[in-house]
Design an enzyme around this catalytic site. Structure first.
Site, mmCIF file in Angstrom:
data_model
loop_
_atom_site.group_PDB
_atom_site.id
_atom_site.type_symbol
_atom_site.label_atom_id
_atom_site.label_comp_id
_atom_site.label_asym_id
_atom_site.label_seq_id
_atom_site.Cartn_x
_atom_site.Cartn_y
_atom_site.Cartn_z
ATOM 1 N N CYS A 258 34.515 39.254 47.057
ATOM 2 C CA CYS A 258 35.007 40.527 47.605
ATOM 3 C C CYS A 258 36.007 41.088 46.616
ATOM 4 O O CYS A 258 35.709 41.206 45.439
ATOM 5 C CB CYS A 258 35.592 40.340 49.005
ATOM 6 S SG CYS A 258 36.998 39.229 49.075
ATOM 7 N N ARG A 263 38.179 38.166 52.227
ATOM 8 C CA ARG A 263 37.096 38.571 53.133
ATOM 9 C C ARG A 263 35.838 37.760 52.834
ATOM 10 O O ARG A 263 35.051 37.451 53.717
ATOM 11 C CB ARG A 263 36.793 40.064 52.967
ATOM 12 C CG ARG A 263 37.769 40.988 53.654
ATOM 13 C CD ARG A 263 37.492 42.442 53.302
ATOM 14 N NE ARG A 263 37.725 42.728 51.884
ATOM 15 C CZ ARG A 263 37.424 43.875 51.286
ATOM 16 N NH1 ARG A 263 36.843 44.847 51.973
ATOM 17 N NH2 ARG A 263 37.688 44.066 50.010
#
Lengths: 308, 420
Positions: A258, A263
């Site tokens: 990411c 994330r």
């Protein structure tokens, strides 16, 4: 609204009935609030909150939970790296965690940083690592209690080794996949606007890259597609279908990335812990790849850094 | 209606309450005292009911931060107005007339808050020596910028007649100066943004962030802070104690119309400070003003760039927000509405037509307030009150600088005839 909550209540009851027998540690990598609430005083269960918003843990956390701060506890604060062996060993000892402790992690922001915590725990060889499905948000929405006192725990004497490098992708692994030296599938779990290069980073993010776009060949499946409306993770069958439709399955090793690796830990957790695929988290992510001189980048939106 | 006229005691209080405005502005104070008290009571009660209902709706919609901010802001506004918790006026009462009672109110607020914060800290961070700071408490860097910001803020208080929080509750009293002072504050904030990067890179970046409990523990901090406050109280009352005249009136009128004793107001402020920190965030009144100023600065292109290091510091730090109401915004709005309700019921809502002098002093003082609050990372509520409560050295340094700034500005301003 009333109808919606009634519907949720019915769904919850159905899930509750179909779920595993309570009080026994659930087999899967997820636990629900109902099980956790009944097992909070179990000395072999250690609840750990990893939230990013300051003051959240202190103003109210799951009773008996311990606090871990992502920015200082789980990373090396000088070099850009995960916490060293010595540092992480000190932390888990202080948290009273042994090899046979069931560690339940949860946090704000849909468990992003809790999932990062799970990835670090797994990397350092802890097997009983689980996420509280739905994190803080779901626990609160289910009207379960919070506590603002910090429970004291007896420290453990656990010893840990070097981290398992098989769970982590480095820039060279990504380069190998781009140049087809390896057959790994790269999954970009950022938002479509970050993937296309329309924006350099999500609004409000400090860590920027001086190029926008994505790693050539990366498949975009935003992390959020793996979760339900209430923040819980979708069922294994749904997940399998969802990722298969994007061309991601267990036939090839997977690398997720990411912006800074938090994330992508969420998707790493979903793919590796729930579906059992061979997945590495590329924590260097776009802030390393997108800043590296000379590497190929796909920038569909054509955004130019610093240009008008 | 004649029976609703203020008693002589009321007038004495009203005089003191409005001293900074009436002294400079003959204007045309249209006292709403002629409105029958029942009507005033109903209007004020209705406003508070509206605030409570709003808070309840927010609570139902799972917005606990906003809901609590609204309630705490209302409570704060009422206490500020009823007890006249104004740093400048209380200081001037002592400076000019040797009356320390108002300043005692501030000392009581600090003492109660220091104890309250220690109670919270003990639960949140059992070991203060670990090197970690308690979450979002206003513990700021102590650099040269801090006393300079405090001096500017103090000068702004002396020129405009109040600090930012008092201008906010004065807005509810219909003050003619307050709107100009708040406009000036926004301008001052923008000037603060424009000077921030230079100040940060040359002074603030390497400055120590001193949290007293880290060095001497919670017990040590409690003892040292309370002794310090006691010494200040002794020093303030060295000119002899003033006897308060007991107010002889019905309990309702004592609460709704007479000024509350400053120490009671201070004690309530201390409790609100602790509760706000426990449940939402430390008390502060400039975060929302600052973020609106930052929006204006960025839209107008006055300060578009990045503010170095600001996000890493503690205090009433301004962040760019979206258009939605922040916790601090709800707090400020409720403060103004509730202080209006408190002023209206007591007949102290006296809208005035501003004079040129009021407007210009408001703007000039406000600019100094805004610049001081931006570069000092807060005002008399955030940096001073919440900082000292939290055991931050920055709070004490700012306090000394602010009061020095007021005294110096009053002395110089009076000598040259610019200040009354």
């Amino acid at each position: 609204m009333k109808r919606a909550s009634l519907f949720t209540a019915v769904t919850l009851t159905v899930i509750g009935l179909a779920g595993p027998t309570l009080a026994q540690t659930p087999k899967g990598p997820l636990v629900n609030g109902e099980w956790l609430e009944k097992n909070l005083s179990d000395p072999k269960v250690r609840v750990v909150e990893v939230s990013v918003e300051p003051g959240l843990f202190e103003r109210g956390h799951i009773p008996n939970a311990q606090n871990v701060v992502w920015h200082t506890d789980l990373v090396d604060t000088v070099r850009r790296d995960i916490a060293t062996k010595e540092k992480f060993q000190d932390l888990v000892r202080k948290l009273g965690i042994d090899k046979d402790t069931t560690v339940v992690l949860y946090g704000d922001n849909n468990n992003w940083f809790a999932a990062w915590g799970a990835w670090i725990f797994k990397s350092y060889g802890f097997d009983n690592i689980k996420l509280l499905d739905g994190g803080r948000k779901k626990w609160e929405a289910d009207k379960r209690p919070f506590d603002s006192r910090v429970a004291s725990v007896a420290p453990s004497q656990v010893s840990i080794g070097e981290p398992n490098s098989k769970l982590r992708a480095r820039l060279s692994d990504v380069n190998d996949a781009v140049s087809k030296k390896s057959n790994a599938t790269i999954v970009d779990i950022r938002s479509p606007d970050e993937y296309s290069g329309k924006v350099f980073a999500p609004p409000g993010s400090q860590e920027l890259s001086v190029r926008a776009g994505h790693v050539p060949g990366a498949i975009n499946v935003p992390w959020v597609r793996a979760v339900n409306e209430d923040g819980t993770i979708k069922s294994a069958d749904e997940l399998k279908k969802l990722y298969a439709a994007a061309g991601i399955d267990d036939s090839k090793p997977i690398i997720v990335y990411c912006r800074i690796g938090e994330r992508s830990s969420h998707t790493w957790f979903v793919l590796s812990q729930i579906l059992g695929y061979d997945v590495r988290n590329y924590d260097g992510s776009w802030t390393e790849y997108g800043n590296t001189v000379g590497l190929p980048v796909v920038n569909v939106a054509g955004t130019v850094w610093g240009g008008k | 209606m004649a029976s609703e006229a203020l008693t002589s005691q009321d007038k004495a209080y009203a005089h003191r309450i409005d001293a900074p405005q009436t002294a400079t502005a003959p204007g045309s104070p249209a006292s709403f005292a002629f409105v029958p008290s029942l009507v005033r009571l109903l209007v004020s009660a209705a406003l508070l009911v509206v605030l409570a209902a709003l808070a309840y709706v927010l609570h139902l919609n799972r917005q606990p931060g906003l809901s609590l901010s609204l309630l705490l802001g209302a409570a704060f506004g009422i206490v500020l107005q009823r007890s006249r918790f104004c740093f400048f006026c209380n200081f001037r009462d002592w400076f000019d007339r040797g009356d320390p009672r108002g300043l005692f109110g501030i000392l009581v607020a600090l003492a109660v808050g220091i104890v309250g914060y220690a109670v919270v800290f003990g639960a949140w961070l059992p070991d203060p020596s670990s090197g970690r700071l308690p979450p979002d408490a206003f513990i700021g860097p102590v650099s040269l910028v801090l006393p300079v910001a405090g001096l500017a803020f103090g000068a702004g208080m002396a020129i405009s007649g109040s600090c930012v929080s008092a201008h906010l509750y004065r807005l509810g009293e219909g003050s003619a100066t307050a709107p100009f002072a708040l406009i000036g504050t926004v301008i001052g904030f923008i000037l603060g943004f424009m000077s921030w990067n230079t100040l940060y890179l040359t002074q603030i970046v390497g400055a120590p962030i001193v949290w007293l409990p880290h060095w001497v523990g919670y017990a040590g901090t409690l003892v040292a802070s309370l002794i310090m406050l006691a010494l200040v109280a002794l020093w303030l009352s060295r000119g002899g104690q003033q006897r308060s005249q007991p107010v002889d009136d019905t309990p309702w009128r004592k609460i709704l119309i007479h000024r509350w004793p400053a120490w009671i107001g201070g004690a309530i402020v201390g409790v609100i400070g602790m509760v706000a920190y426990l449940r939402v965030a430390p008390l502060g009144v400039t975060a929302e003003i600052g973020s609106r100023a930052r929006q204006i600065a960025s839209v107008t292109g006055l300060s578009t760039g990045r503010l170095e290091g600001l996000d890493t510091l503690r205090g009433c730090v301004t962040v760019i927000r979206d258009g939605l109401v922040s916790n601090n915004g709800a707090f400020i709005a409720a403060l103004v509405v509730a202080s209006f309700a408190a002023a209206f019921v007591s007949g102290q809502f006296k809208p005035e037509r501003p004079t040129a002098g009021q407007a210009s002093r408001g703007v000039i003082g406000g600019i100094l307030l805004g610049w001081g609050a931006m570069t000092g990372l807060g005002c008399t509520i955030g940096t001073l009150l919440s900082g000292i409560m939290a055991g931050a050295l920055s709070g004490w340094v700012f306090a000394v600088a602010v009061f020095t700034g007021i005294a110096a500005t009053l002395l110089v301003g009076r000598r040259i005839g610019a200040l009354g």
